[in-house]
Scaffold this active site. Structure first.
Site, PDB file in Angstrom:
ATOM      1  N   SER A   6     -15.358  -8.084  16.544  1.00 57.85           N
ATOM      2  CA  SER A   6     -15.258  -6.845  17.322  1.00 57.85           C
ATOM      3  C   SER A   6     -16.548  -6.601  18.090  1.00 57.85           C
ATOM      4  O   SER A   6     -17.629  -6.492  17.495  1.00 57.85           O
ATOM      5  CB  SER A   6     -14.981  -5.656  16.402  1.00 57.85           C
ATOM      6  OG  SER A   6     -15.125  -4.471  17.154  1.00 57.85           O
ATOM      7  N   ASP A  33     -12.730  -2.423  20.772  1.00 61.31           N
ATOM      8  CA  ASP A  33     -12.428  -1.112  20.186  1.00 61.31           C
ATOM      9  C   ASP A  33     -12.687  -0.022  21.211  1.00 61.31           C
ATOM     10  O   ASP A  33     -13.834   0.278  21.530  1.00 61.31           O
ATOM     11  CB  ASP A  33     -13.287  -0.895  18.938  1.00 61.31           C
ATOM     12  CG  ASP A  33     -12.732  -1.655  17.762  1.00 61.31           C
ATOM     13  OD1 ASP A  33     -11.533  -1.493  17.471  1.00 61.31           O
ATOM     14  OD2 ASP A  33     -13.482  -2.426  17.147  1.00 61.31           O
ATOM     15  N   MET A  35     -12.547   3.774  22.126  1.00 61.39           N
ATOM     16  CA  MET A  35     -12.524   5.102  21.487  1.00 61.39           C
ATOM     17  C   MET A  35     -12.772   6.164  22.542  1.00 61.39           C
ATOM     18  O   MET A  35     -13.707   6.043  23.338  1.00 61.39           O
ATOM     19  CB  MET A  35     -13.613   5.173  20.421  1.00 61.39           C
ATOM     20  CG  MET A  35     -13.499   4.081  19.376  1.00 61.39           C
ATOM     21  SD  MET A  35     -14.849   4.205  18.208  1.00 61.39           S
ATOM     22  CE  MET A  35     -14.462   2.816  17.130  1.00 61.39           C
ATOM     23  N   MET A  67      -7.835   3.337  20.619  1.00 66.09           N
ATOM     24  CA  MET A  67      -7.843   4.520  19.740  1.00 66.09           C
ATOM     25  C   MET A  67      -8.008   5.712  20.659  1.00 66.09           C
ATOM     26  O   MET A  67      -9.076   6.316  20.764  1.00 66.09           O
ATOM     27  CB  MET A  67      -9.009   4.404  18.743  1.00 66.09           C
ATOM     28  CG  MET A  67      -8.786   3.321  17.708  1.00 66.09           C
ATOM     29  SD  MET A  67     -10.315   2.811  16.896  1.00 66.09           S
ATOM     30  CE  MET A  67     -10.872   1.560  18.032  1.00 66.09           C
ATOM     31  N   MET A 136      -4.740  -0.667   9.797  1.00 65.93           N
ATOM     32  CA  MET A 136      -6.148  -0.252   9.716  1.00 65.93           C
ATOM     33  C   MET A 136      -6.568  -0.171   8.251  1.00 65.93           C
ATOM     34  O   MET A 136      -5.856   0.412   7.423  1.00 65.93           O
ATOM     35  CB  MET A 136      -6.346   1.121  10.373  1.00 65.93           C
ATOM     36  CG  MET A 136      -6.239   1.149  11.885  1.00 65.93           C
ATOM     37  SD  MET A 136      -7.400   0.070  12.741  1.00 65.93           S
ATOM     38  CE  MET A 136      -8.982   0.703  12.186  1.00 65.93           C
TER      39      MET A 136
HETATM   40  C1  DX5 Z   1     -12.867   0.935  13.533  1.00 66.58           C
HETATM   41  C2  DX5 Z   1     -12.602  -0.173  14.519  1.00 66.58           C
HETATM   42  C3  DX5 Z   1     -12.937  -1.511  13.996  1.00 66.58           C
HETATM   43  C4  DX5 Z   1     -14.388  -1.690  13.738  1.00 66.58           C
HETATM   44  C5  DX5 Z   1     -14.541  -2.612  12.581  1.00 66.58           C
HETATM   45  O1  DX5 Z   1     -12.715   2.142  14.186  1.00 66.58           O
HETATM   46  O2  DX5 Z   1     -11.242  -0.185  14.880  1.00 66.58           O
HETATM   47  O3  DX5 Z   1     -12.470  -2.552  14.818  1.00 66.58           O
HETATM   48  O4  DX5 Z   1     -15.078  -2.234  14.820  1.00 66.58           O
HETATM   49  O5  DX5 Z   1     -15.879  -2.664  12.276  1.00 66.58           O
HETATM   50  P1  DX5 Z   1     -16.386  -3.215  10.893  1.00 66.58           P
HETATM   51  O6  DX5 Z   1     -15.944  -4.628  10.805  1.00 66.58           O
HETATM   52  O7  DX5 Z   1     -17.857  -3.040  10.999  1.00 66.58           O
HETATM   53  O8  DX5 Z   1     -15.760  -2.348   9.831  1.00 66.58           O
HETATM   54 ZN    ZN Z   2     -10.284  -2.138  16.066  1.00 63.44          ZN
END
Ligand code: DX5
Ligand code: ZN
Length: 231
Positions: A6, A33, A35, A67, A136
């Site tokens: 990611s 990701d 957001m 997201m 998730m």
């Molecule tokens: C969380 C994201 C993940 C995040 C995972 O909101 O959707 O993709 O980047 O990060 P790690 O691997 O650090 O938990």
């Molecule tokens: Zn993600």
């Protein structure tokens, strides 16, 4: 099996170099990701950043995880930016069918994500229409959180449905994925592993990707034989 670092956990001061590092690491996909500060209490990056990074990782499949409360306004921009697959959240309720249709109509693969507190039953009506189901394993919004073990039965259920209904969606896990939790998820049926902190934070990303692949494969040897579609 798919390993998807990611970009959220990369060094934002040098995104192009980080994307190149991912492209040379042996990873299959780059997870993005997105957001919006509304659906989740954080803001990451948008289509402009994805478009800028795209030429630095030509060989990677771009897996965009939205997201976002209003993904409908972002689908075309992310397609133009180079996304190969776009995932939206089942928590968006009535909007979901239209969103899945729209992503497909743009010629892209489509994913559906389910948050830890949401019942896995919510995704059941859509299973035949999706290319990827994202279970998730943390509450979305931030990298670096701890894996929520209570999510494992949801992965098992999604794996059973896939088998029973002869479907072939990818079963992706995201949040708190380490070598240990990747193995637990592989045993539950996951085949696509997103990891931010446990991959990008390491100097030797190539070795980290290889290790995660090896550990997941050892947990579920069937994964070794899965072809890598969409690339
Ligand atoms: C969380 C994201 C993940 C995040 C995972 O909101 O959707 O993709 O980047 O990060 P790690 O691997 O650090 O938990
Ligand atoms: Zn993600």
């Amino acid at each position: 099996m798919i390993i998807a670092p990611s970009l959220l956990a990369s060094d934002y001061t040098r995104l192009g170099k980080e994307a190149e590092r991912a492209a040379k690491s042996g990873a299959d996909w780059l997870h993005l990701d997105i957001m919006d500060g509304q659906f989740v209490p954080n803001i990451s990056f948008g289509p402009g950043v994805v478009a800028a990074v795209r030429p630095h990782a030509k060989n990677l499949f771009f897996d965009a995880h939205l997201m976002c409360g209003k993904p409908e306004i972002l689908l075309e921009p992310f397609v133009q930016a180079g996304a190969d697959l776009i995932t939206v959240h089942v928590e968006l309720g009535k909007k979901v069918p239209q969103l899945l249709w729209k992503i497909k109509s743009l010629g892209k693969k489509v994913g559906l994500a389910v948050n830890p507190p949401t019942s896995i039953a919510e995704v059941q009506p859509y299973l035949a229409q999706i290319d990827l189901l994202l279970v998730m394993t943390v509450n979305p919004g931030f990298g670096g959180q701890s894996f929520i073990h209570e999510c494992l039965p949801k992965i098992q259920q999604a794996s059973v449905w896939r088998h029973e209904r002869k479907l072939n969606y990818h079963l992706e896990v995201d949040g708190g994925i380490t070598n240990q939790t990747a193995a637990e998820c592989a045993r539950a049926g996951a085949d696509t592993f997103v990891a931010g902190t446990s991959l990008f934070a390491l100097r030797n990303l190539k070795a980290a990707v290889a290790k995660m692949r090896q550990v997941a494969k050892a947990a579920d040897p069937a994964l070794a034989d899965l072809a890598v579609p969409f690339v």
